[in-house]
Enzyme design. Sequence first.
Site, PDB file in Angstrom:
ATOM      1  N   TYR A   1       0.871  -1.183   0.000  1.00 35.56           N
ATOM      2  CA  TYR A   1       0.000   0.000   0.000  1.00 35.56           C
ATOM      3  C   TYR A   1       0.903   1.226   0.000  1.00 35.56           C
ATOM      4  CZ  TYR A   1      -3.204   3.558   1.949  1.00 35.56           C
ATOM      5  OH  TYR A   1      -3.941   4.701   2.177  1.00 35.56           O
TER       6      TYR A   1
ATOM      7  N   ASP B   1       9.334   2.929  -1.337  1.00 34.53           N
ATOM      8  CA  ASP B   1       8.369   3.586  -0.446  1.00 34.53           C
ATOM      9  C   ASP B   1       8.764   3.219   0.988  1.00 34.53           C
ATOM     10  OD1 ASP B   1       4.719   3.565  -0.027  1.00 34.53           O
ATOM     11  OD2 ASP B   1       6.360   4.390   1.175  1.00 34.53           O
TER      12      ASP B   1
ATOM     13  N   LYS C   1       5.585   9.440   8.267  1.00 33.80           N
ATOM     14  CA  LYS C   1       5.500   8.887   9.627  1.00 33.80           C
ATOM     15  C   LYS C   1       6.596   9.442  10.550  1.00 33.80           C
ATOM     16  CE  LYS C   1       3.103   4.802   7.872  1.00 33.80           C
ATOM     17  NZ  LYS C   1       1.753   4.839   8.473  1.00 33.80           N
TER      18      LYS C   1
HETATM   19  P1  KE4 Z   1      -0.262   8.497   4.676  1.00 35.49           P
HETATM   20  O1  KE4 Z   1      -0.904   9.214   3.520  1.00 35.49           O
HETATM   21  O2  KE4 Z   1      -1.243   7.673   5.467  1.00 35.49           O
HETATM   22  O3  KE4 Z   1       0.582   9.441   5.565  1.00 35.49           O
HETATM   23  O4  KE4 Z   1       0.833   7.479   4.078  1.00 35.49           O
HETATM   24  C1  KE4 Z   1       0.409   6.522   3.138  1.00 35.49           C
HETATM   25  C2  KE4 Z   1       1.380   5.358   3.163  1.00 35.49           C
HETATM   26  C3  KE4 Z   1       2.330   5.259   2.163  1.00 35.49           C
HETATM   27  N1  KE4 Z   1       3.232   4.248   2.144  1.00 35.49           N
HETATM   28  C4  KE4 Z   1       3.236   3.308   3.126  1.00 35.49           C
HETATM   29  C5  KE4 Z   1       4.253   2.207   3.072  1.00 35.49           C
HETATM   30  C6  KE4 Z   1       2.290   3.374   4.186  1.00 35.49           C
HETATM   31  O5  KE4 Z   1       2.321   2.425   5.152  1.00 35.49           O
HETATM   32  C7  KE4 Z   1       1.347   4.409   4.205  1.00 35.49           C
HETATM   33  C8  KE4 Z   1       0.280   4.510   5.284  1.00 35.49           C
HETATM   34  N2  KE4 Z   1       0.234   3.437   6.209  1.00 35.49           N
HETATM   35  C9  KE4 Z   1      -1.045   3.187   6.850  1.00 35.49           C
HETATM   36  C10 KE4 Z   1      -0.878   1.985   7.776  1.00 35.49           C
HETATM   37  N3  KE4 Z   1      -0.897   0.771   7.078  1.00 35.49           N
HETATM   38  C11 KE4 Z   1      -1.536   4.405   7.576  1.00 35.49           C
HETATM   39  C12 KE4 Z   1      -2.733   4.139   8.476  1.00 35.49           C
HETATM   40  C13 KE4 Z   1      -4.002   4.662   7.875  1.00 35.49           C
HETATM   41  O6  KE4 Z   1      -4.216   4.518   6.650  1.00 35.49           O
HETATM   42  O7  KE4 Z   1      -4.793   5.213   8.672  1.00 35.49           O
END
Ligand code: KE4
Length: 437
Positions: A154, A249, A277
């Site tokens: 993701y 990523d 993060k």
């Molecule tokens: P954000 O847009 O949520 O800051 O980042 C997206 C993203 C991009 N790449 C990776 C590898 C990620 O894990 C994420 C976001 N991770 C999720 C948890 N699996 C965030 C939690 C959520 O969606 O509320």
Amino acid sequence: MNNVMTDKTKLQHPISADLFERARQVIPGGVNSPVRAFRGVGGTPLFIQSARGATITDADGRTYIDYVGSWGPMILGHAHPEVIEAIRAAALRGTSYGAPTELEIELALEVIDAFPSIEKLRLTSSGTEATMSALRVARGFTGRPKIVKFEGCYHGHGDSLLVRAGSGVATLGLPDSPGVLPEVALNTITIPYNDPTAIESVFDQIGSEIAAVIIEPVVGNMGCVAPREGFLQAVRRITEKHGAVLIFDEVMTGFRVARGGAQEVYRIRPDMTCLGKIIGGGLPVGAFGGRSEIMDVVAPVGPVYQAGTLSGNPLAVTAGLTTLRLLKSLDPYPALERATKRLVEGIGRAAHESGWRISSNRVGSMFTGFFTPDAVYDWTGASKSDRKAFARFFHAMLEKGVYLAPSQFEAGFVSMMHDDSIIDRTIEAARMAFNRI
Ligand code: KE4
């Protein structure tokens, strides 16, 4: 999973239950991000009131050992005093200027110091913006239309990335959400993770059309899955051979699995890296970066447009910079490795002694216990997990005061504040939970 509040939930968390009812009237699903809604485990999501160190406290005043850590950012533990003090001081100087600041240079230098593959970077306000922008830059730099991603990975909710695998290895993608246009999805090819032949085959067939490969070098989003021996090297070799941009990523793995992320652990030099993060220290910061040759296509230097009102926000950058400087000076990674290894092995023993066979993956201080007896190397393996058993385990752990990620397909995170006694309490809670489910 049935999400109707059970009487038990209402009794145990009456204030969260009431808040959830109110939230659902004005926010889709009562949450501002779907995974928080407990759809993967059922029951009512806890509304959190505060957090400190390794624990969070819900609206009903119950405190839990926290292994979500805001989905990765809280590697120092919640409300680290130096981070809080830095944010407080920054807020007194104003919260946003919409103009460049010295702080942004310092954060860029801190990231570049940890990631030698990055010569220049641009800050965003989320990981989604970082990956979305990185793909646009790769397409602008190469002039090619297609991107390759991996099943189970993701990368945020950008349209090009909400695409699932088509029928064949190189067949074009299908939208993974209404609202994503088929003509957008067809430029994204999704292939199995940890399968060098699949990526070789795609490039043999349409390599000249592929702008970029984007990958979680250690996957967190199907649960924690590590790259198998030689897989990342194969991805690097093939993208190099065909002139495609390799995007790591590292939104989750950056400053998590090592200070220099997965690219430090596996000694791979990607062309671009996405971060998020931890680099915001709990406030909204994302970033994409790479070789100057690539990054100089980004406006205002080059023609590829990318922007953001709050990109480089002084409060968020202060939280991130303070966090990264503490990670550099404290070097918590060996201790995080030991603590997480002890946790995962302890939970594995507790499962085995209770007659449960789970398969655990761990890289650094991120981990997942899959409710399947077989080792998990890709989405096919992860998807065989017994989700109902995981949901029962999740709630049994919650009752024992341990807050796991509310989905079998997420990673857990250990912070610097998860000391031996907290790890031991977690293992004991797991032993009791396995015997109850
Ligand atoms: P954000 O847009 O949520 O800051 O980042 C997206 C993203 C991009 N790449 C990776 C590898 C990620 O894990 C994420 C976001 N991770 C999720 C948890 N699996 C965030 C939690 C959520 O969606 O509320």
